[in-house]
Design a protein around this motif. Structure first.
Motif, short mmCIF file in Angstrom:
data_model
loop_
_atom_site.label_atom_id
_atom_site.label_comp_id
_atom_site.label_asym_id
_atom_site.label_seq_id
_atom_site.Cartn_x
_atom_site.Cartn_y
_atom_site.Cartn_z
N ASN A 41 -0.66 2.28 14.80
CA ASN A 41 -1.72 1.34 14.42
C ASN A 41 -1.31 0.50 13.22
O ASN A 41 -1.77 -0.64 13.05
N PHE A 42 -0.45 1.05 12.37
CA PHE A 42 0.01 0.34 11.18
C PHE A 42 1.34 -0.37 11.39
O PHE A 42 1.89 -0.95 10.45
N ASP A 43 1.85 -0.31 12.61
CA ASP A 43 3.13 -0.93 12.93
C ASP A 43 2.91 -2.39 13.31
O ASP A 43 2.24 -2.70 14.31
N ARG A 44 3.48 -3.30 12.56
CA ARG A 44 3.28 -4.73 12.78
C ARG A 44 3.82 -5.19 14.13
O ARG A 44 3.40 -6.23 14.64
N GLU A 45 4.74 -4.44 14.68
CA GLU A 45 5.32 -4.79 15.98
C GLU A 45 4.49 -4.25 17.14
O GLU A 45 4.55 -4.78 18.25
N ALA A 53 -3.90 -10.73 11.08
CA ALA A 53 -4.18 -9.99 9.85
C ALA A 53 -2.90 -9.66 9.09
O ALA A 53 -1.81 -9.62 9.67
N LYS A 54 -3.07 -9.44 7.80
CA LYS A 54 -1.98 -8.95 6.97
C LYS A 54 -2.51 -7.76 6.19
O LYS A 54 -3.67 -7.73 5.79
N ALA A 55 -1.64 -6.77 5.99
CA ALA A 55 -2.09 -5.54 5.33
C ALA A 55 -1.09 -5.09 4.28
O ALA A 55 0.12 -5.30 4.42
N ARG A 69 -4.95 7.08 -1.45
CA ARG A 69 -4.37 6.03 -0.64
C ARG A 69 -5.43 4.96 -0.36
O ARG A 69 -6.64 5.22 -0.44
N VAL A 70 -4.99 3.75 -0.04
CA VAL A 70 -5.89 2.69 0.38
C VAL A 70 -5.08 1.60 1.06
O VAL A 70 -3.87 1.44 0.78
N CYS A 71 -5.73 0.87 1.95
CA CYS A 71 -5.11 -0.25 2.63
C CYS A 71 -5.93 -1.50 2.35
O CYS A 71 -7.16 -1.48 2.49
N ALA A 72 -5.29 -2.58 1.93
CA ALA A 72 -5.95 -3.87 1.73
C ALA A 72 -5.62 -4.75 2.92
O ALA A 72 -4.47 -4.83 3.35
N ILE A 73 -6.63 -5.42 3.47
CA ILE A 73 -6.46 -6.18 4.72
C ILE A 73 -7.09 -7.57 4.59
O ILE A 73 -8.22 -7.70 4.14
N ILE A 74 -6.33 -8.57 5.03
CA ILE A 74 -6.92 -9.90 5.20
C ILE A 74 -6.91 -10.21 6.69
O ILE A 74 -5.86 -10.25 7.32
N ASN A 75 -8.09 -10.39 7.25
CA ASN A 75 -8.22 -10.84 8.64
C ASN A 75 -8.34 -12.36 8.58
O ASN A 75 -9.39 -12.90 8.26
#
Length: 372
Positions: A41-45, A53-55, A69-75
Motif C-alpha cells: 500500500n505504501f509502494d509508489r509502484e 498523491a504524495k506521501a 510513526r506518522v504519514c503525511a499525505i497530499i492528495n
C-alpha cells in the motif's frame, strides 16, 4: 531526547509497518493488518493512489527505540480539483508521551507549510478506500478489518498538539433478524416491479469482477456529497479489486440493476475477520489464509460494509430490496450480530436505515483538524 526521521528504505518501511505490532502486543482488541499488504500500500509502484498523491513517512525514536510513526499525505486531486488546501495525516501511532506526538506532528506541519497548504486533517489515508478516523469511544470492543483501533490516550495526544474536532463517525450494533419478514419481501417485490428492477445473480467471486467498475462508479455518484469524499479514479479500481474482492463472498454482495442493466443500487457485507486476523498476526502464510477462509465460511458476526443507491432512485424504496436480501443472507448463513461500518454523524439518511432494528451505538471515531 526524541528524534524524528523521514524514512526512505525498504527496511525502514518495514519498521514503520511493524511498529504497531509491538505497541499493541498486549492489547486484546487491536486487529493487525496483513504486513505485506500494508507494505504494498505504501509502494509508489504498486499503489495507483500515488498518481494523485504524495506521501512522507516518519518514525520517532527515543533512546534508539521506535516510539511513534506518522504519514503525511497530499492528495493533489483534492487540493487542485476540489479546492481543499489540506494536508492529510494517517497511520499515526505513538507511545503515551505527548512529546513524541508533538515531534511527529511538527514534521507533518513542515510538509504542509512547504507546500502552501492551509490545514491538517486526519487520520485519513490516500483515498476514501483507506481507513479513517481515530477511535474516541469503544476501546473495550474488538476492532475490525476496516477500521482503526487505538489506545484511549490517543485523543489526549491530539488535543495536546493543538488539534480539534473536525467530524465524528458512529458505528452501531444490530441484532440480526431471525427470520425473513414476509412484509419486507412483499414490499421489495413491489418496488422491483414498479421500477422494472432486477437482482444480478453472483454465483462466484469471479462473477463479481465484471461489475467492479460499475460498483465504484455508483459509489462515486452516491457518496459525492459526503464530507471529505474524493472520487475513485478509473485507474485505481483495478488496485482495489485485487485488494478487497478476494475477501468478498458473493452471497454477501447484492447488486440491483434497472431494465437497461445499469447498476442502481448495491450493498456489500463482510463476515467479521477480526479474530481471524488476530490469529494470522500479520501473515497469510503458513496459516493466515486458513483462519481467514474459516471466518468467511463459518461466522455469526458480520459488518455492513457499503451501501450505494443511485441519486435518481433515492427515497424510492430500494433499501427495502437491499434489506430483504440482506435478511435472507443472515438467516441462511447464521449471522446473529451485525455491525455497521462507521457513518458520518451528519449522515442522517444512512442512520435512519437502522431505526427499525433497535441499533446500539458501540463505537465512535473522530477526524481532527488543525490550521497551519
Amino acid at each position: 531526547m526524541i528524534h524524528v526521521k523521514e524514512i526512505n528504505t525498504k527496511k525502514e518501511l518495514q519498521q514503520f509497518v511493524k511498529f504497531p505490532f509491538s505497541l499493541y502486543k498486549k492489547s486484546k482488541n487491536w486487529v493487525p493488518p496483513i504486513i505485506n499488504e500494508e507494505i504494498n500500500n505504501f509502494d509508489r509502484e504498486k499503489n495507483p493512489a500515488f498518481k494523485d498523491a504524495k506521501a512522507w513517512f516518519f518514525l520517532a525514536y527515543k533512546d534508539k527505540q521506535i516510539v511513534g510513526r506518522v504519514c503525511a499525505i497530499i492528495n493533489w486531486n483534492e487540493v487542485n480539483n476540489l479546492g481543499k488546501k489540506k494536508l492529510r495525516f494517517g497511520w499515526f501511532d505513538s507511545i503515551e508521551d505527548p512529546n513524541v506526538a508533538e515531534a511527529l506532528f511538527n514534521k507533518v506541519a513542515e510538509i504542509g507549510k512547504q507546500n502552501d497548504l492551509e490545514y491538517i486533517e486526519g487520520p485519513a489515508g490516500f483515498s476514501n478506500m483507506d481507513k479513517a478516523g481515530m477511535m474516541i469511544e469503544g476501546f473495550d470492543r474488538i476492532g475490525s478489518m476496516t477500521t482503526n483501533y487505538n489506545y484511549s490516550y490517543y485523543p489526549n495526544l491530539m488535543e495536546h498538539v493543538g488539534f480539534s474536532k473536525e467530524v465524528d463517525w458512529k458505528e452501531f450494533e444490530i441484532e440480526a433478524p431471525k427470520e425473513v419478514y414476509e412484509r419486507l419481501e412483499k414490499f421489495s417485490n413491489l418496488i422491483m416491479k414498479k421500477y422494472n428492477l432486477k437482482l444480478i445473480d453472483l454465483p462466484t467471486t469471479k462473477s463479481l469482477l465484471p461489475y467492479a467498475q460499475d460498483i465504484f462508479d455508483l459509489m462515486n455518484r452516491s457518496h459525492k456529497d459526503l464530507e471529505s469524499f474524493v472520487p475513485i479514479k478509473p485507474y485505481q479500481i483495478e488496485h482495489y479489486k485485487n485488494k478487497y474482492l478476494k475477501f468478498l463472498d458473493p452471497d454477501y454482495v447484492n447488486l440491483i440493476a434497472d431494465e437497461n442493466n445499469k447498476l442502481v443500487g448495491f450493498s456489500v457485507i463482510m463476515p467479521s475477520f477480526a479474530e481471524a486476523l488476530q490469529k494470522a498476526n500479520g501473515k497469510l502464510f503458513p496459516f493466515g489464509f486458513y483462519h481467514l477462509l474459516k471466518a468467511q465460511k463459518k461466522n455469526d458476526k458480520a459488518t455492513m460494509l457499503l451501501i450505494g443507491i443511485d441519486p435518481e432512485y433515492m427515497r424510492k424504496g430500494l433499501t427495502a430490496i437491499i434489506f430483504y436480501k440482506v435478511n435472507e443472507v443472515f438467516v441462511n448463513r447464521g449471522i446473529k450480530i451485525v455491525e455497521t461500518n462507521p457513518e458520518l454523524e451528519t449522515n442522517n439518511q444512512v442512520q435512519a436505515l437502522w431505526k427499525d432494528y433497535d441499533p446500539k451505538l458501540i463505537k465512535k471515531w473522530r477526524t481532527y483538524t488543525k490550521k497551519l
